[in-house]
Design a protein around this motif. Sequence first.
Motif, short mmCIF file in Angstrom:
data_model
loop_
_atom_site.label_atom_id
_atom_site.label_comp_id
_atom_site.label_asym_id
_atom_site.label_seq_id
_atom_site.Cartn_x
_atom_site.Cartn_y
_atom_site.Cartn_z
N SER A 70 1.53 41.06 -46.49
CA SER A 70 0.77 40.39 -45.45
C SER A 70 1.19 41.01 -44.12
O SER A 70 2.25 40.71 -43.60
CB SER A 70 1.07 38.88 -45.45
OG SER A 70 0.32 38.24 -44.44
N PRO A 71 0.37 41.91 -43.58
CA PRO A 71 0.79 42.66 -42.38
C PRO A 71 0.75 41.78 -41.12
O PRO A 71 -0.06 41.99 -40.23
CB PRO A 71 -0.24 43.79 -42.28
CG PRO A 71 -1.12 43.69 -43.48
CD PRO A 71 -0.96 42.32 -44.05
N ASN A 72 1.67 40.81 -41.06
CA ASN A 72 1.64 39.84 -39.96
C ASN A 72 1.76 40.47 -38.59
O ASN A 72 1.24 39.95 -37.60
CB ASN A 72 2.75 38.80 -40.16
CG ASN A 72 2.43 37.83 -41.30
OD1 ASN A 72 1.41 37.98 -41.97
ND2 ASN A 72 3.30 36.87 -41.52
N MET A 73 2.45 41.62 -38.51
CA MET A 73 2.59 42.29 -37.21
C MET A 73 1.24 42.69 -36.63
O MET A 73 1.09 42.83 -35.42
CB MET A 73 3.47 43.54 -37.35
CG MET A 73 4.95 43.29 -37.43
SD MET A 73 5.61 42.49 -35.96
CE MET A 73 5.46 43.79 -34.75
N SER A 74 0.27 42.91 -37.52
CA SER A 74 -1.02 43.41 -37.05
C SER A 74 -1.69 42.43 -36.09
O SER A 74 -2.57 42.81 -35.33
CB SER A 74 -1.95 43.71 -38.24
OG SER A 74 -2.26 42.53 -38.93
N LEU A 75 -1.26 41.16 -36.11
CA LEU A 75 -1.88 40.17 -35.22
C LEU A 75 -1.05 39.87 -33.98
O LEU A 75 -1.45 39.06 -33.14
CB LEU A 75 -2.12 38.86 -35.98
CG LEU A 75 -3.34 38.82 -36.90
CD1 LEU A 75 -3.41 37.46 -37.59
CD2 LEU A 75 -4.62 39.07 -36.14
N LEU A 76 0.09 40.53 -33.84
CA LEU A 76 1.02 40.13 -32.76
C LEU A 76 0.40 40.29 -31.38
O LEU A 76 0.53 39.42 -30.52
CB LEU A 76 2.33 40.92 -32.86
CG LEU A 76 3.46 40.39 -31.98
CD1 LEU A 76 3.85 38.97 -32.34
CD2 LEU A 76 4.68 41.29 -32.06
N LYS A 77 -0.28 41.42 -31.15
CA LYS A 77 -0.90 41.60 -29.84
C LYS A 77 -2.17 40.76 -29.74
O LYS A 77 -2.41 40.12 -28.71
CB LYS A 77 -1.22 43.09 -29.61
CG LYS A 77 -1.68 43.37 -28.19
CD LYS A 77 -1.56 44.83 -27.78
CE LYS A 77 -2.54 45.72 -28.51
NZ LYS A 77 -2.44 47.12 -28.05
N GLU A 78 -2.94 40.75 -30.83
CA GLU A 78 -4.19 39.99 -30.83
C GLU A 78 -3.94 38.50 -30.55
O GLU A 78 -4.76 37.84 -29.91
CB GLU A 78 -4.89 40.18 -32.18
CG GLU A 78 -6.35 39.76 -32.21
CD GLU A 78 -7.22 40.51 -31.21
OE1 GLU A 78 -6.80 41.56 -30.70
OE2 GLU A 78 -8.33 40.03 -30.94
N ALA A 79 -2.82 37.99 -31.02
CA ALA A 79 -2.51 36.57 -30.79
C ALA A 79 -2.43 36.25 -29.30
O ALA A 79 -2.75 35.15 -28.86
CB ALA A 79 -1.19 36.20 -31.48
#
Lengths: 259, 287
Positions: B79-88
């Motif tokens: 689950s590439p959770n980092m992929s949402l860090l900026k988008e969050a």
Amino acid sequence: MVEKITVGHVHMSGCTGCLVSFVDNYEGLFKILDNYADIVYALTLADVRHVPEMDVALVEGSVCLQDKASVEEIKETREKAKVVVALGGCAAYGNITRFCRGGQWNQPQMESFVPIGDLIDVDVYIPGCAPTPQQIRNVCIMAYLLLKGTDEQKELATAYLKPLMDLAARGSDAKRSSDACGCDLMYDVINQGLCMGCGSCAAACPVRAISMEYGKPQIERDLCIKCGACYAQCPRSFFNFDVINEFEGITELITGVME
Amino acid sequence: MVLGNYKTCVAARSTDKEILKGAQDGGIVTQLFAYALEEGIIDGAIVAGPSDEPWKPEPIVATTKAELLAARGTKYNLSPNMSLLKEATRSYGLDRIGIVGTPCQMQAVRKAQLYPIGMRDVPDKVALAIGIFCMENFPYQSIEALVEDHCNVKMESVTKMDIGKGKFWAYTERGAVAQIPLKVTHKYEQPGCHVCLDYVSNLADVSTGSVGTPDGWSTVFVRTKIGDDVWSKASAAGCFETKEIESGKTGLELVTKLATDKITKNQKTLEGRATFGVGKGLRNPYL
């Protein structure tokens, strides 16, 4: 008053977005200018016409080979600056100027743009388009600590800057200088059996060229502008335990010096 | 050292029955995020939510307890959770982000904070990073092969997957339990995991996992000032039932042993990579 370092902004072929990003530190910029650095050269900020001696040159943009003034200025920058920083994707990797084919009014013959590392030795890379205010700030603080800090601070600054210096050494290597795009993720991370699917690259990409499919980066290479952010952000491109394990202390240090 | 820096280590479980019902172990991650969300310590949390394929996680920004509950339980694949860090911080507009992840994802969070190369305005918005224990992870297709080919159960009928006592377990909705020796799973592991030198999320604010505590409980390491602050407040608010962690063979000693085993094995892999070819090696990400 503590002794400040001298910093210049050298403008090659770039959009000034890197400089704007530096300025986007807002009150942090004033703190940097008040306490840590004097800007001794910057076309848009300082009334100085000729590249002076300086501690750190932040170079924005790639070099147009057909523009004699630019070629002279980048060479002079190397002579006059103790530390040359490639600020942003264009200076470091060519970025979107890689796609130039010339033909633009009023200098249609200006068609060849190279990262500054193709012409001079570069000490530090700050990849990205635009480089982030926080990354520029961190490099400024570390450059200050490196040149003016205590022995302990010098050690930290050296350790912090090392991976960015390694990126510069890698980028200036003639055999590798055409990389710096999503391809780096394929060649140097996935093909090397190092990707663990965290998604950092997808978050870092400024043009959303990377999505995560079944846990691995899927790169739309036609969208890639070659800024180098994805590879540099990847925890498996570089990961220096001696620095990153100390994240709590270093974060406090940065917050402290910016107060 | 193999367990990283920590201020406290306890055995804990959530006091919320609803959270425990679908939790992997003690419901620590869900409970801590639910508390932080309610108290305004975070505005939302990046978690491994459900997707349109059974047991394939999709990183989501959870901003309600219901969304957190839907993401309970371990999925054992990426689950590439980092992929949402900026988008969050962008389309979701979060100023205080919670994120859960494996040890490598916690490393990615800290790298993003110290070297925010493509993470504009993100570093000071990470408000709570919860790490989980992780020996290795699997691609989705590997989990599919293990569950459907080796365990002989359908992905959609599985209600819980678990790794423990030397076995991989799949529990189904009608009560069947399939198990295979962990040895069978090794070749399906994600290769990138084999250079990982962290078992218990050394760089998280709080890290947690099942090893070291009895069934239904979790081992919790509270590591940073941020983690300590949230953990003490949540404990004081009655979110957790806690007890002292055992020091013996099934307790902290076991955590230490597994951490040491993982790091030793993967350090060997790293050494092997240096001489992988003939006079040529593979890249070491830590140099």
